[in-house]
Write a protein that holds these residues in place. Structure first.
Motif, PDB file in Angstrom:
ATOM      1  N   ILE A 157     -10.045 -37.942  -2.259  1.00  0.00           N
ATOM      2  CA  ILE A 157      -8.976 -38.897  -2.003  1.00  0.00           C
ATOM      3  C   ILE A 157      -9.616 -40.247  -1.692  1.00  0.00           C
ATOM      4  O   ILE A 157     -10.233 -40.430  -0.643  1.00  0.00           O
ATOM      5  CB  ILE A 157      -8.081 -38.456  -0.830  1.00  0.00           C
ATOM      6  CG1 ILE A 157      -7.501 -37.060  -1.090  1.00  0.00           C
ATOM      7  CG2 ILE A 157      -6.966 -39.459  -0.603  1.00  0.00           C
ATOM      8  CD1 ILE A 157      -6.748 -36.483   0.088  1.00  0.00           C
ATOM      9  N   ILE A 158      -9.475 -41.197  -2.619  1.00  0.00           N
ATOM     10  CA  ILE A 158     -10.111 -42.494  -2.407  1.00  0.00           C
ATOM     11  C   ILE A 158      -9.109 -43.537  -1.928  1.00  0.00           C
ATOM     12  O   ILE A 158      -9.503 -44.633  -1.526  1.00  0.00           O
ATOM     13  CB  ILE A 158     -10.834 -42.982  -3.679  1.00  0.00           C
ATOM     14  CG1 ILE A 158      -9.858 -43.124  -4.847  1.00  0.00           C
ATOM     15  CG2 ILE A 158     -11.944 -42.022  -4.048  1.00  0.00           C
ATOM     16  CD1 ILE A 158     -10.514 -43.638  -6.124  1.00  0.00           C
ATOM     17  N   ALA A 159      -7.823 -43.184  -1.963  1.00  0.00           N
ATOM     18  CA  ALA A 159      -6.799 -44.097  -1.445  1.00  0.00           C
ATOM     19  C   ALA A 159      -5.477 -43.341  -1.337  1.00  0.00           C
ATOM     20  O   ALA A 159      -5.307 -42.264  -1.911  1.00  0.00           O
ATOM     21  CB  ALA A 159      -6.638 -45.313  -2.349  1.00  0.00           C
ATOM     22  N   LYS A 160      -4.562 -43.941  -0.570  1.00  0.00           N
ATOM     23  CA  LYS A 160      -3.196 -43.433  -0.455  1.00  0.00           C
ATOM     24  C   LYS A 160      -2.250 -44.594  -0.728  1.00  0.00           C
ATOM     25  O   LYS A 160      -2.504 -45.721  -0.314  1.00  0.00           O
ATOM     26  CB  LYS A 160      -2.947 -42.862   0.943  1.00  0.00           C
ATOM     27  CG  LYS A 160      -3.786 -41.640   1.269  1.00  0.00           C
ATOM     28  CD  LYS A 160      -3.745 -41.294   2.741  1.00  0.00           C
ATOM     29  CE  LYS A 160      -2.385 -40.862   3.200  1.00  0.00           C
ATOM     30  NZ  LYS A 160      -2.382 -40.422   4.617  1.00  0.00           N
ATOM     31  N   SER A 161      -1.161 -44.287  -1.423  1.00  0.00           N
ATOM     32  CA  SER A 161      -0.238 -45.364  -1.778  1.00  0.00           C
ATOM     33  C   SER A 161       1.182 -44.816  -1.853  1.00  0.00           C
ATOM     34  O   SER A 161       1.397 -43.665  -2.232  1.00  0.00           O
ATOM     35  CB  SER A 161      -0.634 -45.971  -3.133  1.00  0.00           C
ATOM     36  OG  SER A 161       0.285 -46.965  -3.529  1.00  0.00           O
ATOM     37  N   LYS A 162       2.111 -45.669  -1.477  1.00  0.00           N
ATOM     38  CA  LYS A 162       3.517 -45.293  -1.581  1.00  0.00           C
ATOM     39  C   LYS A 162       4.005 -45.344  -3.023  1.00  0.00           C
ATOM     40  O   LYS A 162       4.970 -44.674  -3.392  1.00  0.00           O
ATOM     41  CB  LYS A 162       4.374 -46.221  -0.711  1.00  0.00           C
ATOM     42  CG  LYS A 162       4.161 -46.013   0.789  1.00  0.00           C
ATOM     43  CD  LYS A 162       4.650 -44.650   1.238  1.00  0.00           C
ATOM     44  CE  LYS A 162       4.532 -44.470   2.736  1.00  0.00           C
ATOM     45  NZ  LYS A 162       5.049 -43.162   3.180  1.00  0.00           N
ATOM     46  N   LYS A 163       3.329 -46.181  -3.840  1.00  0.00           N
ATOM     47  CA  LYS A 163       3.704 -46.313  -5.245  1.00  0.00           C
ATOM     48  C   LYS A 163       2.467 -46.171  -6.120  1.00  0.00           C
ATOM     49  O   LYS A 163       1.342 -46.421  -5.682  1.00  0.00           O
ATOM     50  CB  LYS A 163       4.368 -47.667  -5.495  1.00  0.00           C
ATOM     51  CG  LYS A 163       5.677 -47.873  -4.746  1.00  0.00           C
ATOM     52  CD  LYS A 163       6.265 -49.250  -5.063  1.00  0.00           C
ATOM     53  CE  LYS A 163       7.573 -49.470  -4.322  1.00  0.00           C
ATOM     54  NZ  LYS A 163       8.155 -50.802  -4.615  1.00  0.00           N
ATOM     55  N   ASN A 164       2.690 -45.804  -7.362  1.00  0.00           N
ATOM     56  CA  ASN A 164       1.604 -45.698  -8.330  1.00  0.00           C
ATOM     57  C   ASN A 164       1.409 -47.056  -8.997  1.00  0.00           C
ATOM     58  O   ASN A 164       1.710 -47.256 -10.178  1.00  0.00           O
ATOM     59  CB  ASN A 164       1.924 -44.613  -9.365  1.00  0.00           C
ATOM     60  CG  ASN A 164       0.779 -44.404 -10.344  1.00  0.00           C
ATOM     61  OD1 ASN A 164      -0.357 -44.821 -10.109  1.00  0.00           O
ATOM     62  ND2 ASN A 164       1.084 -43.760 -11.468  1.00  0.00           N
ATOM     63  N   ASP A 165       0.889 -48.014  -8.210  1.00  0.00           N
ATOM     64  CA  ASP A 165       0.781 -49.389  -8.688  1.00  0.00           C
ATOM     65  C   ASP A 165      -0.205 -49.542  -9.838  1.00  0.00           C
ATOM     66  O   ASP A 165      -0.090 -50.476 -10.636  1.00  0.00           O
ATOM     67  CB  ASP A 165       0.369 -50.312  -7.530  1.00  0.00           C
ATOM     68  CG  ASP A 165       1.451 -50.385  -6.453  1.00  0.00           C
ATOM     69  OD1 ASP A 165       2.640 -50.297  -6.810  1.00  0.00           O
ATOM     70  OD2 ASP A 165       1.097 -50.515  -5.263  1.00  0.00           O
ATOM     71  N   GLU A 166      -1.185 -48.654  -9.913  1.00  0.00           N
ATOM     72  CA  GLU A 166      -2.201 -48.768 -10.955  1.00  0.00           C
ATOM     73  C   GLU A 166      -1.799 -48.044 -12.229  1.00  0.00           C
ATOM     74  O   GLU A 166      -2.569 -48.014 -13.199  1.00  0.00           O
ATOM     75  CB  GLU A 166      -3.543 -48.226 -10.440  1.00  0.00           C
ATOM     76  CG  GLU A 166      -4.099 -49.009  -9.255  1.00  0.00           C
ATOM     77  CD  GLU A 166      -5.492 -48.570  -8.883  1.00  0.00           C
ATOM     78  OE1 GLU A 166      -6.307 -48.326  -9.791  1.00  0.00           O
ATOM     79  OE2 GLU A 166      -5.779 -48.478  -7.675  1.00  0.00           O
ATOM     80  N   HIS A 167      -0.614 -47.453 -12.221  1.00  0.00           N
ATOM     81  CA  HIS A 167      -0.085 -46.753 -13.396  1.00  0.00           C
ATOM     82  C   HIS A 167      -1.065 -45.692 -13.902  1.00  0.00           C
ATOM     83  O   HIS A 167      -1.346 -45.599 -15.105  1.00  0.00           O
ATOM     84  CB  HIS A 167       0.248 -47.748 -14.513  1.00  0.00           C
ATOM     85  CG  HIS A 167       1.202 -48.829 -14.076  1.00  0.00           C
ATOM     86  ND1 HIS A 167       2.528 -48.579 -13.816  1.00  0.00           N
ATOM     87  CD2 HIS A 167       0.999 -50.154 -13.814  1.00  0.00           C
ATOM     88  CE1 HIS A 167       3.120 -49.709 -13.439  1.00  0.00           C
ATOM     89  NE2 HIS A 167       2.220 -50.675 -13.417  1.00  0.00           N
ATOM     90  N   LEU A 168      -1.568 -44.920 -12.962  1.00  0.00           N
ATOM     91  CA  LEU A 168      -2.465 -43.827 -13.301  1.00  0.00           C
ATOM     92  C   LEU A 168      -1.663 -42.619 -13.788  1.00  0.00           C
ATOM     93  O   LEU A 168      -0.469 -42.500 -13.497  1.00  0.00           O
ATOM     94  CB  LEU A 168      -3.284 -43.422 -12.066  1.00  0.00           C
ATOM     95  CG  LEU A 168      -4.208 -44.489 -11.483  1.00  0.00           C
ATOM     96  CD1 LEU A 168      -4.722 -44.040 -10.123  1.00  0.00           C
ATOM     97  CD2 LEU A 168      -5.371 -44.754 -12.422  1.00  0.00           C
TER      98      LEU A 168
END
Length: 275
Positions: A157-168
């Motif tokens: 786990i390299i980050a946590k985010s509320k949204k998939n901003d990087e469109h992964l």
């Protein structure tokens, strides 16, 4: 006329007055010799003390000079394309280079920087170390209750985010993990997820653009490419599935075929084509 001899009494007086004077002179000489010997002994002792003090001072100065001469004053970073904050450098900065354990320190710095995949530490005597850093880019977003866990290709786990901003690519896992229960730097070690990550990385290298990964159990890992789908499983060798995928995709490219569904879970892959 003969004079009478001198009386014996005067001779005795002369002798009694002479001998006591000689005894006092000898005693005085002996006393001076003792004082002189004591003074010489004191001087020798004082010289020894001074020399010992000087030698001890020089010894500790030498130890300090050696220690200070090998304190790490320069850290070279290799492998980063942009400046960023690296946590854990205080573990090596201004520390004695002889007391640094390369593998141990590299592992500690790696644990504090989850976006890094690998760190190698090289000593360059007398005052320098080099950190060779391999950055693990985000590979996929694992959807959990409350947001997304951004995972590396190794499942970290390299980050946590509320949204998939990087469109992964998004992993939809049949058991929803909790956003707040997971910590950046932790590893996701579920077999089906780690297999999916391995296959996803291989698919990217092979030129496939995966949008969504549906994991419904060990026997059902589905990669979606728009309207197309590829099915994998953990019950079959991952390397065999990779080989079959590459061979089949190469064959389809030569023949000009487009599949709708490719199932690699069985001994013989099954393909469904467009009409």
């Amino acid at each position: 006329m003969l004079l009478p001899p001198l009386p014996e009494k005067s001779s005795k007086k002369f002798n009694s007055a002479f001998f006591p004077k000689r005894k006092r002179s000898v005693s005085l000489t002996l006393g001076l010799n003792k004082l002189e010997l004591a003074a010489r002994s004191f001087v020798r002792l004082l010289i020894k003390i001074i020399l010992t003090g000087v030698l001890i001072t020089l010894f500790f100065f030498l130890i300090y000079w050696i220690y200070d001469s090998f304190l790490i004053k320069e850290i070279e970073i290799e492998g980063l394309t942009e400046k960023r904050l690296i946590k854990g450098l205080e573990l090596i900065n201004n520390k004695n280079i002889f007391f640094i354990k390369e593998d141990e320190i590299a592992e500690k710095i790696l644990n504090e920087n989850p976006e890094f995949n690998k760190i190698s530490l090289i000593k360059i005597y007398p005052r320098k170390v080099k950190l060779i850093i391999k950055v693990d880019k985000p590979l996929v977003a694992l959807q959990v209750n409350g947001g997304f866990l951004i995972l590396s290709s190794q499942g970290r786990i390299i980050a946590k985010s509320k949204k998939n901003d990087e469109h992964l690519p998004v992993i939809n896992y049949y058991q929803k993990l909790d956003y707040y229960a997971e910590t950046v730097g932790d590893w996701i070690k579920f077999k089906d997820i780690t297999v999916a990550l391995d296959l996803l990385k291989y698919s990217f290298d092979f030129g496939l653009a995966i949008d969504i990964i549906d994991i419904n159990g060990l026997d059902m890992i589905g990669f979606k490419l728009g309207t197309r789908e590829i099915l994998f499983t953990t019950e079959k060798s991952v390397e065999v599935q990779k080989y079959e995928l590459e061979k089949i995709m190469h064959q389809f490219k030569i023949e000009g075929k487009e599949f709708l569904k490719l199932d690699l879970r069985f001994d013989k892959p099954v393909a469904v084509f467009k009409n």
